[in-house]
Scaffold this motif. Structure first.
Motif, PDB file in Angstrom:
ATOM      1  N   MET A   1      79.190 -42.410 -56.049  1.00 38.34           N
ATOM      2  CA  MET A   1      80.584 -42.733 -56.339  1.00 38.34           C
ATOM      3  C   MET A   1      81.534 -41.775 -55.657  1.00 38.34           C
ATOM      4  O   MET A   1      81.216 -40.609 -55.451  1.00 38.34           O
ATOM      5  CB  MET A   1      80.836 -42.602 -57.843  1.00 38.34           C
ATOM      6  CG  MET A   1      80.444 -43.832 -58.590  1.00 38.34           C
ATOM      7  SD  MET A   1      81.195 -43.960 -60.223  1.00 38.34           S
ATOM      8  CE  MET A   1      81.264 -42.340 -60.819  1.00 38.34           C
ATOM      9  N   ALA A   2      82.725 -42.324 -55.349  1.00 40.30           N
ATOM     10  CA  ALA A   2      83.870 -41.476 -54.985  1.00 40.30           C
ATOM     11  C   ALA A   2      85.005 -41.968 -55.871  1.00 40.30           C
ATOM     12  O   ALA A   2      85.337 -43.154 -55.852  1.00 40.30           O
ATOM     13  CB  ALA A   2      84.186 -41.634 -53.512  1.00 40.30           C
ATOM     14  N   VAL A   3      85.563 -41.077 -56.663  1.00 38.16           N
ATOM     15  CA  VAL A   3      86.577 -41.486 -57.646  1.00 38.16           C
ATOM     16  C   VAL A   3      87.942 -40.909 -57.260  1.00 38.16           C
ATOM     17  O   VAL A   3      88.041 -39.967 -56.467  1.00 38.16           O
ATOM     18  CB  VAL A   3      86.194 -41.043 -59.087  1.00 38.16           C
ATOM     19  CG1 VAL A   3      84.879 -41.663 -59.507  1.00 38.16           C
ATOM     20  CG2 VAL A   3      86.151 -39.520 -59.203  1.00 38.16           C
ATOM     21  N   ALA A   4      88.999 -41.490 -57.849  1.00 44.35           N
ATOM     22  CA  ALA A   4      90.368 -41.028 -57.567  1.00 44.35           C
ATOM     23  C   ALA A   4      91.064 -40.653 -58.878  1.00 44.35           C
ATOM     24  O   ALA A   4      90.484 -40.788 -59.961  1.00 44.35           O
ATOM     25  CB  ALA A   4      91.134 -42.115 -56.832  1.00 44.35           C
ATOM     26  N   GLY A   5      92.291 -40.168 -58.762  1.00 48.03           N
ATOM     27  CA  GLY A   5      93.070 -39.820 -59.953  1.00 48.03           C
ATOM     28  C   GLY A   5      92.573 -38.586 -60.671  1.00 48.03           C
ATOM     29  O   GLY A   5      93.007 -38.304 -61.796  1.00 48.03           O
ATOM     30  N   GLU A   6      91.673 -37.817 -60.031  1.00 47.45           N
ATOM     31  CA  GLU A   6      91.138 -36.611 -60.695  1.00 47.45           C
ATOM     32  C   GLU A   6      92.255 -35.603 -60.914  1.00 47.45           C
ATOM     33  O   GLU A   6      92.394 -35.031 -61.999  1.00 47.45           O
ATOM     34  CB  GLU A   6      90.014 -36.001 -59.846  1.00 47.45           C
ATOM     35  CG  GLU A   6      89.132 -35.003 -60.603  1.00 47.45           C
ATOM     36  CD  GLU A   6      89.643 -33.580 -60.606  1.00 47.45           C
ATOM     37  OE1 GLU A   6      89.090 -32.755 -61.346  1.00 47.45           O
ATOM     38  OE2 GLU A   6      90.621 -33.277 -59.882  1.00 47.45           O
ATOM     39  N   GLU A   7      93.071 -35.417 -59.874  1.00 52.24           N
ATOM     40  CA  GLU A   7      94.089 -34.354 -59.930  1.00 52.24           C
ATOM     41  C   GLU A   7      95.198 -34.653 -60.937  1.00 52.24           C
ATOM     42  O   GLU A   7      95.931 -33.762 -61.334  1.00 52.24           O
ATOM     43  CB  GLU A   7      94.689 -34.119 -58.538  1.00 52.24           C
ATOM     44  CG  GLU A   7      93.675 -33.679 -57.475  1.00 52.24           C
ATOM     45  CD  GLU A   7      93.066 -32.303 -57.725  1.00 52.24           C
ATOM     46  OE1 GLU A   7      93.350 -31.706 -58.778  1.00 52.24           O
ATOM     47  OE2 GLU A   7      92.299 -31.842 -56.861  1.00 52.24           O
ATOM     48  N   GLN A   8      95.329 -35.922 -61.337  1.00 52.31           N
ATOM     49  CA  GLN A   8      96.369 -36.263 -62.316  1.00 52.31           C
ATOM     50  C   GLN A   8      95.821 -36.235 -63.739  1.00 52.31           C
ATOM     51  O   GLN A   8      96.566 -36.347 -64.700  1.00 52.31           O
ATOM     52  CB  GLN A   8      96.942 -37.652 -61.998  1.00 52.31           C
ATOM     53  CG  GLN A   8      97.904 -37.670 -60.811  1.00 52.31           C
ATOM     54  CD  GLN A   8      97.212 -37.379 -59.492  1.00 52.31           C
ATOM     55  OE1 GLN A   8      96.083 -37.837 -59.264  1.00 52.31           O
ATOM     56  NE2 GLN A   8      97.857 -36.616 -58.628  1.00 52.31           N
ATOM     57  N   GLY A   9      94.505 -36.149 -63.904  1.00 49.79           N
ATOM     58  CA  GLY A   9      93.925 -36.103 -65.251  1.00 49.79           C
ATOM     59  C   GLY A   9      92.659 -36.936 -65.388  1.00 49.79           C
ATOM     60  O   GLY A   9      92.470 -37.600 -66.415  1.00 49.79           O
ATOM     61  N   LEU A  10      91.782 -36.915 -64.402  1.00 47.75           N
ATOM     62  CA  LEU A  10      90.453 -37.543 -64.462  1.00 47.75           C
ATOM     63  C   LEU A  10      90.526 -39.058 -64.690  1.00 47.75           C
ATOM     64  O   LEU A  10      89.632 -39.636 -65.316  1.00 47.75           O
ATOM     65  CB  LEU A  10      89.579 -36.900 -65.560  1.00 47.75           C
ATOM     66  CG  LEU A  10      89.596 -35.380 -65.691  1.00 47.75           C
ATOM     67  CD1 LEU A  10      88.680 -34.932 -66.839  1.00 47.75           C
ATOM     68  CD2 LEU A  10      89.155 -34.690 -64.395  1.00 47.75           C
TER      69      LEU A  10
END
Ligand SMILES: [Zn+2]
Length: 467
Positions: free
Chosen positions: A196-205
């Motif tokens: 997987m490659a996920v997004a939105g981590e820096e805004q709160g997982l």
């Protein structure tokens, strides 16, 4: 004289009995299994050059903020998070072509609208997911996941115009996930592996939380998740305290998803150091000893770095075992910083601070762990420690490892104040579902694991009390 001869004969017999008992004891002690040739071959295929090419490509998207543009024009220009995820998808699809379509590649998208933490406008967040389905129908339902987050940020959460290279945080972890997909898709495993490659981590997982919640609702059997975040090995000039042969592996002690009753039981039995995530971390260390040289996971008994977080916590929240890999020593001038030079200090998460050989070592460790977990039998189920009588022996019971790969079981033990299963504290008990060990449950922690004909081991499972 006759008396003496009798005594010597008896003594010799006694010595022999002791020697036989010792030999039996040795036979019952398990040696580390021989490396599995398929797993060793997969680990060997990890390429520092490929890891470097992936990180360079991700940095080329300039700013991969979750809030950055993802429209056709931005994708065509190769700028922003939309272009980054299209490229990640195309990479997974390329690996899949090389294995006759063995990877199922999906974009899992959802929209987050304000008011939401650090999300200033309605934003589509997309996880790129590639599934290598297990080849054994009885084991394909068991899932192991490797993940990195492909979004990046600079000094300002809302800034989508200045560079946010995110070479270390977290192009490095994304590269680990992609490289595992590339090398493991050339092999077949009984259980399923998801890259997987996920997004939105820096805004709160956001991305990982959505994935884990969806997986929980769908009752997916996720048996382990490996989160790679900041595994670039930071090469700041003159930093003599970096340890390029170590990677930290963080794991929770008391599970985030434990109910109040479960927490009471953990307290009553002294099991604060024995969550499923902690057993997964210990398993990773054992795998490293088998397949890697000169590179070592350092286990940290804490959910994440002090009071900080990452995508594995999203899985912990839903009750799944999950751990985090992070370089030994971080440099905060090279994370979440807009690139610039100030008072002679260079800020920015730049390519030149990444040690590609280090990232490749982390990828080897992840690939070895995933391949080993997906090849080995499922852990035994319903492991219990019988407590109805007060006695100094300890009886353990369990249900056979689901999926039918196990040919025997092993009981492990360690002193309560140790934090690892010593390799000599193992008793092979055969293909059974109950064993009595001549050790008091008052003094040690027990666990049971399943083993197959080749010696591949499941993660260890600590028993619950059976009253
Ligand atoms: Zn990160």
């Amino acid at each position: 004289m006759a008396q003496l001869r009798k005594w010597i004969a008896a003594a010799t017999l006694g010595t022999m009995a002791v020697l036989i008992a010792m030999a039996q004891q040795r036979a019952r002690t398990s040696k580390p299994p021989e490396p599995d040739p398929q797993i060793a071959a997969a680990v060997k295929e990890v390429s520092p050059a490929r890891v470097k090419a992936t990180i360079e490509k991700l940095v080329s998207f300039y700013n991969r903020s979750t809030l950055s543009a993802a429209d056709e024009a931005a994708i065509a220009k190769g700028r922003g998070i939309g272009a980054a995820r299209e490229w990640i998808r195309s990479e997974f699809e390329r690996y899949s072509k090389d294995c006759d379509g063995c990877l199922k590649v999906e974009m899992q998208g959802f929209t987050v609208s304000p008011p939401a933490r650090r999300i200033t406008h309605p934003t589509e967040i997309v996880n790129v997911v590639a599934t290598l389905e297990g080849t054994d129908p009885a084991n394909a339902g068991r899932i192991y996941i490797v993940s990195g987050h492909y979004d990046s940020r600079n000094s300002d959460n809302d800034n989508t115009t200045d560079p946010a290279p995110g070479a270390n945080d977290d192009a490095s972890g994304t590269a680990v996930s992609l490289e595992c997909a590339r090398v493991l898709s050339k092999h077949k495993f009984p259980a399923t592996i998801i890259f997987m490659a996920v997004a939105g981590e820096e805004q709160g997982l956001y991305g990982s939380a959505h994935y884990a919640e969806t997986a929980k609702a769908a009752k997916l059997d996720i048996e382990g998740m490996l989160n790679n975040d900041i595994v670039g090995g930071n090469r700041t000039p003159h930093d003599t305290m970096q340890q390029p042969q170590w990677v930290r592996v963080f794991s929770e002690g008391v599970p985030a998803a434990a109910t109040p009753d479960e927490i009471k039981l953990i307290r009553a039995t002294g099991m604060e150091d024995d969550s499923p995530s902690r057993q997964l971390a210990r398993h990773v260390r054992e795998v490293a000893e088998q397949y890697l040289t000169a590179f070592e996971p350092k286990l940290v008994s804490r959910p994440d770095r002090y009071l900080r977080g990452g995508d594995h916590l999203s899985f912990n929240e839903q009750g799944f075992a999950a751990v985090r890999f992070t370089e030994y020593r971080e440099d905060y001038n090279h994370q979440h910083q807009t690139p610039r030079i100030e008072k002679g200090i260079e800020y920015g998460d730049l390519l030149k601070f990444v040690d590609f050989a280090y990232v490749a070592s982390v990828a080897r460790l992840n690939a070895a762990a995933l391949a080993s977990l997906a090849s080995a039998p499922a852990p035994p189920a319903n492991v219990r420690l019988v407590t109805k009588n007060l006695e100094n022996d300890s009886t353990l019971t369990w249900s056979a490892s689901p999926g039918g790969l196990a040919t025997k079981y092993e009981v492990l033990w360690r002193p309560t104040s140790d934090s690892d299963w010593p390799p000599q504290n193992v008793e092979a008990v055969g293909n059974v579902t109950q064993a009595t060990v001549k050790r008091s449950k008052d003094n040690v922690v027990f666990a049971v694991r399943a083993v197959d004909a080749k010696g591949l081991r499941s993660v260890a499972v600590v028993p619950l009390p059976e009253r």
